[in-house]
Write an enzyme that holds these catalytic residues in place. Sequence first.
Site, PDB file in Angstrom:
ATOM      1  CG  ASP A   8      28.887  19.809  43.518  1.00 50.48           C
ATOM      2  OD1 ASP A   8      28.573  20.764  44.272  1.00 50.48           O
ATOM      3  OD2 ASP A   8      28.527  19.748  42.325  1.00 50.48           O
ATOM      4  CB  CYS A  65      25.309  20.225  43.787  1.00 52.38           C
ATOM      5  SG  CYS A  65      23.682  20.072  43.032  1.00 52.38           S
ATOM      6  CB  THR A  67      21.249  23.558  40.374  1.00 52.96           C
ATOM      7  OG1 THR A  67      21.591  22.163  40.210  1.00 52.96           O
ATOM      8  CG2 THR A  67      21.958  24.387  39.310  1.00 52.96           C
ATOM      9  CG  HIS A  98       1.969  17.132  52.673  1.00 52.98           C
ATOM     10  ND1 HIS A  98       1.090  17.700  51.774  1.00 52.98           N
ATOM     11  CD2 HIS A  98       1.657  17.655  53.885  1.00 52.98           C
ATOM     12  CE1 HIS A  98       0.280  18.536  52.419  1.00 52.98           C
ATOM     13  NE2 HIS A  98       0.611  18.531  53.698  1.00 52.98           N
ATOM     14  CG  HIS A 133       0.275  13.224  54.014  1.00 55.26           C
ATOM     15  ND1 HIS A 133      -0.022  13.910  52.862  1.00 55.26           N
ATOM     16  CD2 HIS A 133      -0.266  13.931  55.039  1.00 55.26           C
ATOM     17  CE1 HIS A 133      -0.695  15.008  53.163  1.00 55.26           C
ATOM     18  NE2 HIS A 133      -0.863  15.048  54.476  1.00 55.26           N
TER      19      HIS A 133
HETATM   20  C1  RB5 Z   1      28.823  21.878  39.013  1.00 54.39           C
HETATM   21  O1  RB5 Z   1      29.306  22.837  38.137  1.00 54.39           O
HETATM   22  C2  RB5 Z   1      27.292  21.826  38.929  1.00 54.39           C
HETATM   23  O2  RB5 Z   1      26.919  21.250  37.723  1.00 54.39           O
HETATM   24  C3  RB5 Z   1      26.724  21.047  40.093  1.00 54.39           C
HETATM   25  O3  RB5 Z   1      27.108  21.657  41.281  1.00 54.39           O
HETATM   26  C4  RB5 Z   1      25.211  20.955  40.142  1.00 54.39           C
HETATM   27  O4  RB5 Z   1      24.616  22.207  39.999  1.00 54.39           O
HETATM   28  C5  RB5 Z   1      24.602  19.935  39.296  1.00 54.39           C
HETATM   29  O5  RB5 Z   1      23.383  19.728  39.292  1.00 54.39           O
END
Ligand code: RB5
Length: 148
Positions: A8, A65, A67, A98, A133
């Site tokens: 994203d 993304c 996070t 694994h 595994h």
């Molecule tokens: C976008 O702001 C953020 O929420 C997305 O990139 C991600 O971290 C979601 O899990």
Amino acid sequence: MKVAIGSDHGGFTLKEEIKLLLAAADIEYQDFGTHSDDSVDYPDFARPVSEAVAKGEYDRGILICGTGIGMSITANKVPGIRASLCHDCFSAKATREHNDANILCMGERVVGRGLALEITRLWLSTEFLGGRHQRRLDKITALEGGQQ
Ligand code: RB5
């Protein structure tokens, strides 16, 4: 090896860096977007990448993304996908050995560029160990309603 890659807006810059790494390593890849840092919804990229990997059109997937969490939650809803959120080298190696992880998720807002590229290199080059595994993966497949 063929790799499907997507992000994203929160992972766009790191995705572009990883594409350079893949190209330098002569690894074939398809970029499923996004193609700018304009705000988008991560499931719109996690889903097509995950479905393409699950269908066997690509050997592995990489999803970035902010996070890595939204991407990994979404990817793991697709049967046949074992997506791992990795922000350290130990986990990147272990999840290949694994879990036979077929999608790597990372968060651009969590991990620095150098470490992210090292994690990617290690994850791409580490083989599944099989044996005990595989028995555990069969239990995950059974949970998905597939053949054991
Ligand atoms: C976008 O702001 C953020 O929420 C997305 O990139 C991600 O971290 C979601 O899990």
